[in-house]
Design a protein around this motif. Structure first.
Motif, PDB file in Angstrom:
ATOM      1  N   ASP A   1      -5.731   2.454  -0.670  1.00 20.19           N
ATOM      2  CA  ASP A   1      -6.313   1.209   0.797  1.00 20.19           C
ATOM      3  C   ASP A   1      -6.498  -0.028  -0.140  1.00 20.19           C
ATOM      4  O   ASP A   1      -6.560  -0.813  -1.419  1.00 20.19           O
TER       5      ASP A   1
ATOM      6  N   LEU B   1       0.659  -0.526   0.081  1.00 22.44           N
ATOM      7  CA  LEU B   1      -0.143   0.294  -0.069  1.00 22.44           C
ATOM      8  C   LEU B   1       0.932   1.423  -0.086  1.00 22.44           C
ATOM      9  O   LEU B   1       0.701   2.004  -0.846  1.00 22.44           O
TER      10      LEU B   1
ATOM     11  N   GLU C   1      -3.611   8.228  -1.935  1.00 25.81           N
ATOM     12  CA  GLU C   1      -3.113   7.278  -0.278  1.00 25.81           C
ATOM     13  C   GLU C   1      -3.783   5.857  -1.400  1.00 25.81           C
ATOM     14  O   GLU C   1      -4.644   6.288  -2.175  1.00 25.81           O
TER      15      GLU C   1
ATOM     16  N   HIS D   1      -9.463  -1.988  -0.175  1.00 24.24           N
ATOM     17  CA  HIS D   1     -10.367  -1.632  -1.021  1.00 24.24           C
ATOM     18  C   HIS D   1     -10.110  -1.565  -2.263  1.00 24.24           C
ATOM     19  O   HIS D   1     -10.470  -1.747  -3.295  1.00 24.24           O
TER      20      HIS D   1
END
Length: 397
Positions: free
Chosen positions: A193, A181, A191, A195
């Protein structure tokens, strides 16, 4: 090109039930089978149980994580049927399972420990043998996702491992290569994540002779466009679970029952001109061609779903105990399945374009993120699940 096995390193082999009667398309059937078994005595109970090397009525077995099943030997069982739980019996098929460790040869307790309202399970799908130009369409998507614990059943081919999105209950510790990540966030300038990575996997995964591959794009815009497509596919496959909306076709395209399904349908046919599905004299329409043509592993999903509910069973066995006539719930499930397959099928061209080898420039390597360490392939320690050992003993995890 990274393998799914590298991005999601912890994978668990499919369950091995050992006896087919512990699984059914409706929970009521399981209660009937349980009651018939506990009423039987001696050799009759043993025969109905269907013993295997792993499980007999006298086997001493611990409790399944998260379940309240008894741990006394089944030979002495006189209690009520435990509440059946939904499971993913292969892609797009929700069935019901008796959550009793005494009845399942290999239940994979490590998966039950992390199955909760935050979890999403990924199962790699097999593909048919290469031999014709239609193989790509018949193979279907390389992965399927489910909010329910999968049993790992594959319509055709050898099933892949079951990969939870999270390694611990409560949506804690993503089952991703350590460092993945941060590396993707640095690469794409935003960013990323867990999901988002899952959505990319669903949208961009490819079949290969070595297994499921998941190329990563060099261009940030390609990645986030793919994530948006993957989120659409996830929402449909998860059926409204995990915060999504229940999938629905637009008005005028929603399937309805035009003629009632007969008590014991024996054949399933599709009329492409009328967009109608026929179950003997029963008729459902409109049924989009994308739903009828949807395959996974070389198997037509609608035909496989129907066959599992109408195939015969050996007389005198618990598996032969089934509803006397086609339940209304199965018709509702079929309407839901048609909707899901139609929506996923309509997104298939976009997914195929993204999964094409010429769709984007691939990242050559991700230093510090891939390959994952060996420790990431082992399950995490879960110490907050009280579990009872055989015959009421304490279980030390």
């Amino acid at each position: 090109m990274p393998m799914l096995d590298e991005l999601m390193p912890w994978g668990v082999r499919p369950m091995r039930l050992g006896r087919s009667w512990v699984l059914a398309p409706d929970p009521g059937t399981l209660t009937v089978r349980w009651d018939a078994l506990v009423r039987a005595e001696g050799a009759d109970r043993t025969a109905l149980f269907h013993p295997t090397r792993a499980r007999t009525p006298d086997a001493a077995v611990s409790q399944l994580p998260g379940q309240r099943g008894a741990t006394t030997r089944f030979a002495a069982e006189r209690g009520r049927c435990p509440a059946p739980v939904p499971v993913a019996h292969g892609p797009f098929d929700r069935q019901w399972l008796l959550p009793d460790h005494r009845l399942i040869d290999a239940a994979r307790p490590e998966l039950w420990r992390v199955a909760d309202d935050h979890q999403v399970f990924v199962v790699e799908q097999g593909r048919p043998a290469v031999g014709s130009s239609s193989d790509v369409d018949l193979a279907g998507p390389p992965v399927a996702v489910s909010p329910h614990l999968p049993d790992g059943h594959a319509p055709a081919g050898r099933p892949g491992r079951i990969r939870p999105l999270f390694r611990r209950p409560g949506g804690v510790e993503p089952n991703l290569a350590p460092g993945l990540l941060p590396a993707l966030g640095e690469r794409y300038g935003r960013e990323v994540d867990a999901h988002a990575v899952l959505a990319w996997i669903v949208a961009a995964a490819r079949h290969s002779p070595a297994g499921c591959t998941v190329p990563l794009p060099a261009e940030p815009e390609v990645f986030f466009d793919g994530v948006a497509l993957g989120r659409q596919l996830l929402d449909v496959q998860l059926g409204g679970a995990r915060g999504g909306e229940r999938p629905r076709l637009p008005g005028g395209r929603r399937p309805y029952v035009r003629a009632a399904v007969p008590p014991r349908p024996t054949a399933l046919d599709y009329d492409r001109a009328e967009l109608s599905l026929h179950l003997d004299g029963g008729r459902i329409s409109p049924v989009p061609a994308a739903a009828w043509d949807f395959h996974i592993g070389g198997v037509r999903v609608l035909e496989h779903w129907f066959a599992l509910r109408t195939a015969g069973a050996e007389p005198g066995t618990l598996a032969a105990l089934r509803p006397a006539s086609w339940p209304q719930e199965w018709t509702s499930d079929l309407l839901e399945l048609i909707t899901v397959l139609a929506l996923v099928g309509e997104l298939a061209p976009r997914r195929a374009a993204l999964a094409s080898p010429s769709a984007f420039t691939e990242i050559a390597e991700l230093p510090g993120a891939l390959p994952p360490p060996a420790s990431a392939r082992r399950p995490a320690s879960v110490l907050d699940h009280p579990e009872e050992g055989p015959d009421g003993q304490f279980a030390l995890l």
